[in-house]
Design a protein around this motif. Structure first.
Motif, PDB file in Angstrom:
ATOM      1  N   MET A 198    -174.235  44.011  14.035  1.00 48.91           N
ATOM      2  CA  MET A 198    -174.611  43.208  12.894  1.00 48.91           C
ATOM      3  C   MET A 198    -175.904  43.765  12.305  1.00 48.91           C
ATOM      4  SD  MET A 198    -174.627  39.202  12.520  1.00 48.91           S
ATOM      5  CE  MET A 198    -176.138  38.336  12.497  1.00 48.91           C
ATOM      6  N   SER A 199    -175.917  43.974  11.021  1.00 45.13           N
ATOM      7  CA  SER A 199    -177.074  44.523  10.324  1.00 45.13           C
ATOM      8  C   SER A 199    -178.161  43.459  10.152  1.00 45.13           C
ATOM      9  CB  SER A 199    -176.632  45.043   8.952  1.00 45.13           C
ATOM     10  OG  SER A 199    -177.738  45.530   8.249  1.00 45.13           O
ATOM     11  N   SER A 200    -179.390  43.884  10.280  1.00 49.05           N
ATOM     12  CA  SER A 200    -180.522  42.974  10.120  1.00 49.05           C
ATOM     13  C   SER A 200    -181.190  43.216   8.772  1.00 49.05           C
ATOM     14  CB  SER A 200    -181.545  43.213  11.229  1.00 49.05           C
ATOM     15  OG  SER A 200    -182.756  42.547  10.936  1.00 49.05           O
ATOM     16  N   PRO A 201    -181.666  42.153   8.110  1.00 41.98           N
ATOM     17  CA  PRO A 201    -182.406  42.365   6.862  1.00 41.98           C
ATOM     18  C   PRO A 201    -183.728  43.096   7.124  1.00 41.98           C
ATOM     19  CG  PRO A 201    -182.486  40.051   7.512  1.00 41.98           C
ATOM     20  CD  PRO A 201    -181.543  40.741   8.448  1.00 41.98           C
ATOM     21  N   TYR A 202    -184.127  43.228   8.389  1.00 38.92           N
ATOM     22  CA  TYR A 202    -185.347  43.945   8.743  1.00 38.92           C
ATOM     23  C   TYR A 202    -185.054  45.354   9.233  1.00 38.92           C
ATOM     24  CZ  TYR A 202    -187.091  39.232   8.431  1.00 38.92           C
ATOM     25  OH  TYR A 202    -187.390  37.976   7.982  1.00 38.92           O
ATOM     26  N   GLY A 203    -183.824  45.812   9.031  1.00 32.89           N
ATOM     27  CA  GLY A 203    -183.447  47.165   9.424  1.00 32.89           C
ATOM     28  C   GLY A 203    -184.159  48.199   8.577  1.00 32.89           C
ATOM     29  N   PRO A 204    -184.374  49.383   9.102  1.00 31.45           N
ATOM     30  CA  PRO A 204    -185.106  50.418   8.376  1.00 31.45           C
ATOM     31  C   PRO A 204    -184.419  50.856   7.088  1.00 31.45           C
ATOM     32  CG  PRO A 204    -184.119  51.318  10.354  1.00 31.45           C
ATOM     33  CD  PRO A 204    -183.927  49.832  10.405  1.00 31.45           C
ATOM     34  N   GLU A 205    -183.116  50.654   7.007  1.00 30.80           N
ATOM     35  CA  GLU A 205    -182.412  51.044   5.783  1.00 30.80           C
ATOM     36  C   GLU A 205    -182.796  50.173   4.590  1.00 30.80           C
ATOM     37  OE1 GLU A 205    -179.746  48.093   7.957  1.00 30.80           O
ATOM     38  OE2 GLU A 205    -181.031  49.750   8.529  1.00 30.80           O
ATOM     39  N   HIS A 206    -183.441  49.033   4.845  1.00 30.44           N
ATOM     40  CA  HIS A 206    -183.865  48.131   3.770  1.00 30.44           C
ATOM     41  C   HIS A 206    -185.343  48.285   3.430  1.00 30.44           C
ATOM     42  CE1 HIS A 206    -180.021  46.156   4.146  1.00 30.44           C
ATOM     43  NE2 HIS A 206    -180.250  45.932   5.431  1.00 30.44           N
ATOM     44  N   SER A 207    -186.027  49.158   4.130  1.00 34.04           N
ATOM     45  CA  SER A 207    -187.474  49.285   3.982  1.00 34.04           C
ATOM     46  C   SER A 207    -187.841  50.519   3.170  1.00 34.04           C
ATOM     47  CB  SER A 207    -188.121  49.391   5.366  1.00 34.04           C
ATOM     48  OG  SER A 207    -189.522  49.518   5.253  1.00 34.04           O
ATOM     49  N   PRO A 208    -188.849  50.394   2.317  1.00 33.72           N
ATOM     50  CA  PRO A 208    -189.327  51.589   1.632  1.00 33.72           C
ATOM     51  C   PRO A 208    -189.982  52.526   2.646  1.00 33.72           C
ATOM     52  CG  PRO A 208    -190.740  49.705   1.133  1.00 33.72           C
ATOM     53  CD  PRO A 208    -189.583  49.191   1.939  1.00 33.72           C
ATOM     54  N   THR A 209    -189.838  53.823   2.418  1.00 35.81           N
ATOM     55  CA  THR A 209    -190.393  54.823   3.322  1.00 35.81           C
ATOM     56  C   THR A 209    -191.888  54.986   3.112  1.00 35.81           C
ATOM     57  OG1 THR A 209    -188.291  55.973   3.240  1.00 35.81           O
ATOM     58  CG2 THR A 209    -190.150  57.206   4.088  1.00 35.81           C
ATOM     59  N   GLY A 210    -192.322  54.855   1.882  1.00 33.04           N
ATOM     60  CA  GLY A 210    -193.736  55.032   1.578  1.00 33.04           C
ATOM     61  C   GLY A 210    -194.119  56.502   1.554  1.00 33.04           C
ATOM     62  N   ASP A 211    -195.410  56.744   1.540  1.00 34.72           N
ATOM     63  CA  ASP A 211    -195.940  58.106   1.499  1.00 34.72           C
ATOM     64  C   ASP A 211    -196.225  58.560   2.930  1.00 34.72           C
ATOM     65  OD1 ASP A 211    -197.185  60.510   1.015  1.00 34.72           O
ATOM     66  OD2 ASP A 211    -198.444  59.744  -0.612  1.00 34.72           O
ATOM     67  N   ALA A 234    -190.295  48.269  15.915  1.00 32.30           N
ATOM     68  CA  ALA A 234    -189.834  49.652  15.775  1.00 32.30           C
ATOM     69  C   ALA A 234    -189.052  50.097  17.003  1.00 32.30           C
ATOM     70  CB  ALA A 234    -191.028  50.577  15.538  1.00 32.30           C
ATOM     71  N   GLY A 235    -189.506  49.688  18.179  1.00 32.00           N
ATOM     72  CA  GLY A 235    -188.828  50.064  19.418  1.00 32.00           C
ATOM     73  C   GLY A 235    -187.450  49.461  19.567  1.00 32.00           C
ATOM     74  N   THR A 236    -187.187  48.384  18.830  1.00 33.48           N
ATOM     75  CA  THR A 236    -185.864  47.763  18.873  1.00 33.48           C
ATOM     76  C   THR A 236    -185.033  48.112  17.639  1.00 33.48           C
ATOM     77  OG1 THR A 236    -186.733  45.715  17.925  1.00 33.48           O
ATOM     78  CG2 THR A 236    -186.623  45.850  20.328  1.00 33.48           C
ATOM     79  N   GLY A 237    -185.523  49.079  16.849  1.00 35.00           N
ATOM     80  CA  GLY A 237    -184.757  49.570  15.714  1.00 35.00           C
ATOM     81  C   GLY A 237    -184.971  48.819  14.413  1.00 35.00           C
ATOM     82  N   LEU A 238    -186.027  48.007  14.335  1.00 36.49           N
ATOM     83  CA  LEU A 238    -186.328  47.289  13.102  1.00 36.49           C
ATOM     84  C   LEU A 238    -187.463  47.975  12.350  1.00 36.49           C
ATOM     85  CD1 LEU A 238    -186.248  43.627  14.466  1.00 36.49           C
ATOM     86  CD2 LEU A 238    -184.422  44.867  13.283  1.00 36.49           C
ATOM     87  N   SER A 239    -187.533  47.736  11.058  1.00 31.82           N
ATOM     88  CA  SER A 239    -188.615  48.273  10.239  1.00 31.82           C
ATOM     89  C   SER A 239    -189.906  47.527  10.558  1.00 31.82           C
ATOM     90  CB  SER A 239    -188.280  48.086   8.760  1.00 31.82           C
ATOM     91  OG  SER A 239    -189.454  48.198   7.980  1.00 31.82           O
ATOM     92  N   PRO A 240    -190.952  48.232  11.001  1.00 33.08           N
ATOM     93  CA  PRO A 240    -192.217  47.548  11.267  1.00 33.08           C
ATOM     94  C   PRO A 240    -192.787  46.891  10.010  1.00 33.08           C
ATOM     95  CG  PRO A 240    -192.326  49.833  12.006  1.00 33.08           C
ATOM     96  CD  PRO A 240    -191.016  49.646  11.321  1.00 33.08           C
ATOM     97  N   ASN A 241    -192.622  47.555   8.879  1.00 26.42           N
ATOM     98  CA  ASN A 241    -193.158  47.022   7.620  1.00 26.42           C
ATOM     99  C   ASN A 241    -192.460  45.724   7.222  1.00 26.42           C
ATOM    100  OD1 ASN A 241    -194.934  47.216   5.369  1.00 26.42           O
ATOM    101  ND2 ASN A 241    -193.202  47.898   4.125  1.00 26.42           N
ATOM    102  N   TRP A 253    -190.745  43.760   9.194  1.00 28.27           N
ATOM    103  CA  TRP A 253    -191.026  42.758  10.211  1.00 28.27           C
ATOM    104  C   TRP A 253    -192.362  42.091   9.899  1.00 28.27           C
ATOM    105  CZ3 TRP A 253    -195.145  42.201  13.469  1.00 28.27           C
ATOM    106  CH2 TRP A 253    -195.029  41.169  14.405  1.00 28.27           C
ATOM    107  N   ARG A 254    -193.391  42.880   9.577  1.00 29.32           N
ATOM    108  CA  ARG A 254    -194.728  42.334   9.312  1.00 29.32           C
ATOM    109  C   ARG A 254    -194.747  41.503   8.035  1.00 29.32           C
ATOM    110  NH1 ARG A 254    -198.062  40.051   7.543  1.00 29.32           N
ATOM    111  NH2 ARG A 254    -200.309  40.238   7.643  1.00 29.32           N
ATOM    112  N   LEU A 255    -194.073  41.959   7.013  1.00 32.49           N
ATOM    113  CA  LEU A 255    -194.115  41.267   5.716  1.00 32.49           C
ATOM    114  C   LEU A 255    -193.478  39.885   5.744  1.00 32.49           C
ATOM    115  CD1 LEU A 255    -193.618  44.163   3.158  1.00 32.49           C
ATOM    116  CD2 LEU A 255    -195.706  42.886   3.689  1.00 32.49           C
ATOM    117  N   GLN A 256    -192.661  39.599   6.736  1.00 37.56           N
ATOM    118  CA  GLN A 256    -192.090  38.250   6.814  1.00 37.56           C
ATOM    119  C   GLN A 256    -193.172  37.212   7.085  1.00 37.56           C
ATOM    120  OE1 GLN A 256    -189.380  37.449  10.102  1.00 37.56           O
ATOM    121  NE2 GLN A 256    -190.377  39.056  11.291  1.00 37.56           N
ATOM    122  N   TYR A 257    -194.346  37.663   7.534  1.00 36.19           N
ATOM    123  CA  TYR A 257    -195.453  36.748   7.823  1.00 36.19           C
ATOM    124  C   TYR A 257    -196.511  36.742   6.732  1.00 36.19           C
ATOM    125  CZ  TYR A 257    -193.158  36.911  12.281  1.00 36.19           C
ATOM    126  OH  TYR A 257    -192.204  36.836  13.263  1.00 36.19           O
TER     127      TYR A 257
END
Length: 186
Positions: A1-14, A119-126, A128-132
């Motif tokens: 099941m895909s998570s809305p916090y997956g890295p594919e949904h996160s901007p890569t940034g610089d 990140a260690g569980t395969g989620l986007s750290p960015n 994950w943090r922005l939800q707060y």
């Protein structure tokens, strides 16, 4: 099941700019400096002062992408040894940050640990943090320290002081069709 916090949904940034900052800090430490070299700090300050708000956000997102890339590499390395990356990396990271009270305020450590665990569980750290809520000024140095400590951990594991930087630079060159030299000639 895909998570809305997956890295594919996160901007890569610089990632390149974030990597430059981390690599610069690593080289400063390995040169025997304690990270407070005035010339180095002036260079980083000048670079960050030149950033627009969007540029600063891009570097922040790039740092999160670095954390994700570093933890992905560490997860794979630990899985190859039948070890849990969270069990072996997070306690060391947290204890090191606790020894750095001038750079990493104690109240920021749980957030940085959360980024690494995400990140260690395969989620986007960015993501994950922005939800707060938005990032705070107090979290910027601990974010840099987190990426730096993960890079240094990888370098120690591989016994190569440039491995983490080279790994990301090579990944960037494979994903950028123009490469660091510009468009390829046909």
């Amino acid at each position: 099941m895909s998570s809305p916090y997956g890295p594919e949904h996160s901007p890569t940034g610089d990632v390149g700019a974030a990597l430059m900052i981390i690599d610069s800090r690593l080289k400063s430490f390995h040169a025997g400096k304690d990270g407070t070299d005035p010339e180095h700090q002036a260079m980083i300050d000048q670079f960050t002062a030149s950033l627009s708000p969007k540029g600063a956000r891009d570097v922040l997102e790039g740092a999160c992408s670095l954390i994700y890339m570093f933890m992905s590499w560490l997860r794979q390395a630990h899985e190859d040894e039948d070890k849990d990356v969270i069990e072996y990396v997070v306690p060391t990271l947290v204890s090191t940050m606790r020894m750095m009270p001038r750079s990493v305020r104690p109240e920021t450590i749980p957030t940085m640990a959360g980024l690494v665990i995400a990140a260690g569980t395969g989620l986007s750290p960015n993501l994950w943090r922005l939800q707060y809520g938005d990032w705070t000024k107090e979290e910027m140095t601990p974010l840099e320290v987190t990426a730096l400590l993960l890079a240094e951990h990888i370098n120690r594991v591989t016994d190569d002081p440039d491995f983490a930087t080279r790994m990301v630079a090579e990944a960037l060159s494979r994903t950028d069709p123009e490469g660091p030299e510009g468009p390829e000639e046909d």
